[in-house]
Design an enzyme around this catalytic site. Structure first.
Site, PDB file in Angstrom:
ATOM      1  N   CYS A 133     -26.930 -23.168 -21.283  1.00 50.63           N
ATOM      2  CA  CYS A 133     -27.553 -22.751 -20.025  1.00 50.63           C
ATOM      3  C   CYS A 133     -27.289 -21.268 -19.825  1.00 50.63           C
ATOM      4  CB  CYS A 133     -27.052 -23.586 -18.858  1.00 50.63           C
ATOM      5  SG  CYS A 133     -25.394 -23.168 -18.353  1.00 50.63           S
TER       6      CYS A 133
ATOM      7  N   GLN B 113     -42.059 -25.836 -32.245  1.00 51.56           N
ATOM      8  CA  GLN B 113     -41.192 -25.982 -33.432  1.00 51.56           C
ATOM      9  C   GLN B 113     -41.955 -26.416 -34.678  1.00 51.56           C
ATOM     10  OE1 GLN B 113     -38.162 -25.022 -33.799  1.00 51.56           O
ATOM     11  NE2 GLN B 113     -37.517 -24.726 -31.677  1.00 51.56           N
TER      12      GLN B 113
ATOM     13  N   ASN C 117     -37.023 -29.899 -30.754  1.00 48.38           N
ATOM     14  CA  ASN C 117     -36.247 -28.713 -31.127  1.00 48.38           C
ATOM     15  C   ASN C 117     -34.798 -29.036 -31.481  1.00 48.38           C
ATOM     16  OD1 ASN C 117     -36.783 -29.130 -28.213  1.00 48.38           O
ATOM     17  ND2 ASN C 117     -35.038 -27.753 -27.959  1.00 48.38           N
TER      18      ASN C 117
HETATM   19  N1  PLP Z   1     -40.826 -25.728 -26.753  1.00 49.62           N
HETATM   20  C1  PLP Z   1     -39.939 -25.928 -27.737  1.00 49.62           C
HETATM   21  C2  PLP Z   1     -39.977 -27.212 -28.493  1.00 49.62           C
HETATM   22  C3  PLP Z   1     -38.997 -24.949 -28.046  1.00 49.62           C
HETATM   23  O1  PLP Z   1     -38.111 -25.155 -29.010  1.00 49.62           O
HETATM   24  C4  PLP Z   1     -39.005 -23.738 -27.306  1.00 49.62           C
HETATM   25  C5  PLP Z   1     -38.005 -22.695 -27.552  1.00 49.62           C
HETATM   26  O2  PLP Z   1     -36.897 -22.981 -27.946  1.00 49.62           O
HETATM   27  C6  PLP Z   1     -39.973 -23.572 -26.298  1.00 49.62           C
HETATM   28  C7  PLP Z   1     -40.860 -24.594 -26.049  1.00 49.62           C
HETATM   29  C8  PLP Z   1     -40.048 -22.311 -25.481  1.00 49.62           C
HETATM   30  O3  PLP Z   1     -40.545 -21.250 -26.247  1.00 49.62           O
HETATM   31  P1  PLP Z   1     -40.245 -19.732 -25.780  1.00 49.62           P
HETATM   32  O4  PLP Z   1     -38.804 -19.474 -26.092  1.00 49.62           O
HETATM   33  O5  PLP Z   1     -41.162 -18.905 -26.593  1.00 49.62           O
HETATM   34  O6  PLP Z   1     -40.531 -19.674 -24.330  1.00 49.62           O
END
Ligand code: PLP
Length: 394
Positions: A328, A183, A155
């Site tokens: 955070c 992502q 991300n």
């Molecule tokens: N995994 C990745 C790579 C993400 O970028 C995000 C959110 O930014 C998540 C998991 C978590 O997703 P959610 O915000 O729908 O809980």
């Protein structure tokens, strides 16, 4: 054509995306007159159930899998937690989990929590491009490994892990593989069943759908132990379905499938144009992470000797949204654990900004964004370090 004064240039599409008006339109009836519970047997309920099943087919079509392999959740985080905890519960004798040092906090915090409960976690390191070593992955898998959980696309940097090889290794070693594709879905072709991925997580709000809905792919022959117990979603995810959001996710998946290839090309052009212009205009600027194995929409750039927090505030004052590290709960910014794991110094990690582009960005916006970024960074570079930050957070 220029951007309107006061217009926001949103280059933070990896954080969340603007809701597509077509998604919202599809959802509206399910928030108003179509309020039935999909578990009810009368017509109002049956219509809601049909809508949920239509959405399941739309998501399955995007992933080229069977509708029965999809369950709806509340978010990507829930999907990730469900997959990893399912593997732990399905085989309690297996006390070992493999993940990487650059995962999203949903995986990091869960694994840290499981470590406190006696599980052993292997955190695979990454090199300076943000890539794991597949030989190391192979060597790390043990007979008591419950699951390997790794990102498809990072991300923060957009770096892509070699998911096909990871899946092959996991299948050869007979260990479950969960892929966090939050992502990747909607930006790349993501077909988990073709690759032999066992579980795969995705999230609606990265796909121009509202926040609060996600999905988990569970391969047909893969055992699954639910996190929430009850009867909905074939007893795999209890709780009355969030029909409107599920309908929205289905529509968002359909739209993503329609424009995946051409939008990928267009967004990559915008990103590359931005990156080239910024790196040419400012000296010492460096793009972080593997530039070949990367999402088409993400650019993580180090601007040496600036403080990302200050830069973010100045960019925000000029109407440009991007991000740095991970915010955070209190809103303060920590140097990114992803960039630190890639070997960047604390200072370079704190000097880096992420720009993530999306299908609603226009060329005009990107031209304007280049001007704003170059002007802002020059302004910050001109300030002597002794003067301290230009702005402080409220
Ligand atoms: N995994 C990745 C790579 C993400 O970028 C995000 C959110 O930014 C998540 C998991 C978590 O997703 P959610 O915000 O729908 O809980």
């Amino acid at each position: 054509m220029s951007t309107q004064p006061g217009e926001i240039i949103y280059l933070d599409n990896n954080a969340t995306t603007q809701v597509d008006s077509r998604v919202l339109a599809e959802m509206m009836p399910w928030l108003t007159e179509q309020y039935g519970n999909p578990s009810s047997v009368y017509r109002l309920g049956r219509l809601a159930l049909d809508a949920v099943e239509r959405a399941r087919a739309q998501v399955a079509s995007l992933l080229k899998c069977q509708p029965e392999e999809i369950i709806f959740t509340s978010c990507g985080t829930e999907s990730i937690n469900s997959a990893i905890l399912s593997a732990c519960m399905a085989d309690p004798d297996k006390r070992h989990i493999i993940t990487s040092s650059v995962e999203h906090s949903a995986t990091v915090k869960l694994c840290e929590n499981l470590a406190r409960r006696g599980m052993e976690i292997t955190w695979l390191p990454v090199n300076n491009l943000g890539q794991i070593d597949l030989e190391r992955l192979k060597e790390t898998i043990r007979p008591d490994t419950a699951i390997v959980s790794l990102l498809w696309a990072n991300n923060e940097t957009g770096v892509l892990f070699p998911v096909q090889e990871i899946a092959r290794i996991c299948n050869e070693k007979n260990v479950l593989f969960h892929c966090d594709a939050v992502q990747a879905v909607g930006k790349l072709e993501v077909h988990p069943s073709n690759l032999g991925i066992h579980y795969l997580s995705l999230s609606g709000h990265k796909l121009h759908c509202p926040k609060g809905v996600g999905a988990l792919y569970i391969g047909k022959r893969v055992r699954f132990k639910p996190l929430l117990c009850g009867s909905q979603e074939s007893c795999r995810r209890a709780g009355t379905q969030n029909v409107a959001s599920i309908v929205g996710l289905g529509k968002a998946a359909e739209l993503a499938a329609q424009c995946l290839v051409e939008e990928g090309v267009r967004v990559r052009k915008l990103r590359d144009f931005f990156e080239q212009a910024v790196t040419q205009a400012l000296s010492g600027v460096k793009v972080n992470g593997d530039q070949l194995q990367r999402l088409p929409n993400t650019s993580n750039i180090c601007f040496p000797s600036i403080e990302s927090e200050t830069a973010l505030l100045l960019l925000d004052n000029s109407g440009l949204c991007c991000s740095a590290g991970s915010a955070c709960a209190s809103g303060s910014i920590h140097p990114s654990h992803v960039l630190r794991a890639m070997g960047l110094s604390h200072e370079r990690a704190r000097s880096s900004l992420r720009f993530s582009f999306g299908r609603l960005n226009t060329e005009t916006q990107i031209q304007r964004a280049i001007d704003i970024v170059v002007t802002t960074i020059r302004k910050l570079n001109q300030r002597s370090p002794q003067m301290g930050p230009v702005l402080t957070a409220a």
